[in-house]
Motif scaffolding. Structure first.
Motif, PDB file in Angstrom:
ATOM      1  N   ALA A  45      -4.927   4.585   2.113  1.00  0.00           N
ATOM      2  CA  ALA A  45      -4.147   4.145   1.082  1.00  0.00           C
ATOM      3  C   ALA A  45      -4.474   4.343  -0.290  1.00  0.00           C
ATOM      4  CB  ALA A  45      -4.547   2.488   1.456  1.00  0.00           C
ATOM      5  N   SER A 105      -6.234   1.771  -2.788  1.00  0.00           N
ATOM      6  CA  SER A 105      -7.794   1.889  -2.690  1.00  0.00           C
ATOM      7  C   SER A 105      -8.579   2.846  -3.213  1.00  0.00           C
ATOM      8  CB  SER A 105      -8.025   1.766  -1.118  1.00  0.00           C
ATOM      9  OG  SER A 105      -7.508   0.701  -0.475  1.00  0.00           O
ATOM     10  N   ARG A 132      -4.757   4.520   8.481  1.00  0.00           N
ATOM     11  CA  ARG A 132      -3.907   4.420   9.448  1.00  0.00           C
ATOM     12  C   ARG A 132      -3.716   5.766  10.127  1.00  0.00           C
ATOM     13  NH1 ARG A 132       1.613   3.122   6.702  1.00  0.00           N
ATOM     14  NH2 ARG A 132       2.212   5.334   7.062  1.00  0.00           N
ATOM     15  N   MET A 145       0.729  -1.222  -0.094  1.00  0.00           N
ATOM     16  CA  MET A 145      -0.057   0.004   0.105  1.00  0.00           C
ATOM     17  C   MET A 145       0.947   1.362   0.048  1.00  0.00           C
ATOM     18  SD  MET A 145      -3.369  -0.561   0.940  1.00  0.00           S
ATOM     19  CE  MET A 145      -4.436  -1.874   1.212  1.00  0.00           C
ATOM     20  N   ASN A 146       0.370   2.228  -1.048  1.00  0.00           N
ATOM     21  CA  ASN A 146       1.115   3.361  -0.759  1.00  0.00           C
ATOM     22  C   ASN A 146      -0.004   4.523   0.040  1.00  0.00           C
ATOM     23  OD1 ASN A 146       3.504   3.072  -2.323  1.00  0.00           O
ATOM     24  ND2 ASN A 146       2.093   3.181  -4.307  1.00  0.00           N
ATOM     25  N   TRP A 147       0.627   5.059   1.166  1.00  0.00           N
ATOM     26  CA  TRP A 147      -0.242   5.799   2.022  1.00  0.00           C
ATOM     27  C   TRP A 147       0.111   7.068   1.722  1.00  0.00           C
ATOM     28  CZ3 TRP A 147      -3.711   3.228   5.134  1.00  0.00           C
ATOM     29  CH2 TRP A 147      -3.340   1.818   5.281  1.00  0.00           C
TER      30      TRP A 147
END
Length: 112
Positions: A102, A105, A93, A3-5
């Motif tokens: 994310a 998503s 998060r 995941m890239n946050w």
């Protein structure tokens, strides 16, 4: 999948039992903070008539739509009670108060 946050702000930017709307490249999401400092992110539209969930009333881990009083679970995105429908939940998060959603998503939501 990794995941890239993306950073979206600080938990203190959201009042207890409140929400903030976050604009993303793929649309608006509503970020909620419960009375117990839990945070949730969902699409900012009610599955009933598209009401702005970010303007609803937060109670427990649910939000009541300001237009027609549908109750939506912040955990699952599903309408509660006799109502049917759901909104997409977005992984969120909390890192010591810094909030991240994310990226994958959000991209997947736009592609569908």
């Amino acid at each position: 999948m990794t995941m890239n946050w993306i950073a979206i702000g600080d938990i203190n930017d959201i009042p207890l039992r409140g929400a903030r709307c976050v604009r993303t490249p793929t649309g608006k999401i509503a970020v909620f903070r419960t009375a117990h400092d839990e945070v949730f992110a969902i699409e900012d539209h009610c599955p009933h008539k598209g009401g702005p969930l970010s303007q609803g009333i937060v109670h427990g881990t649910a939000v009541t739509c300001p237009l027609h009083n549908w109750v939506i679970s912040l955990e699952t995105g599903k309408a509660l009670g006799a109502d049917e429908g759901e909104v997409r939940t977005i992984p969120i998060r909390n890192d010591n108060g810094a909030l991240f959603v994310a990226l994958e998503s959000l991209a997947l939501a736009a592609a569908e």
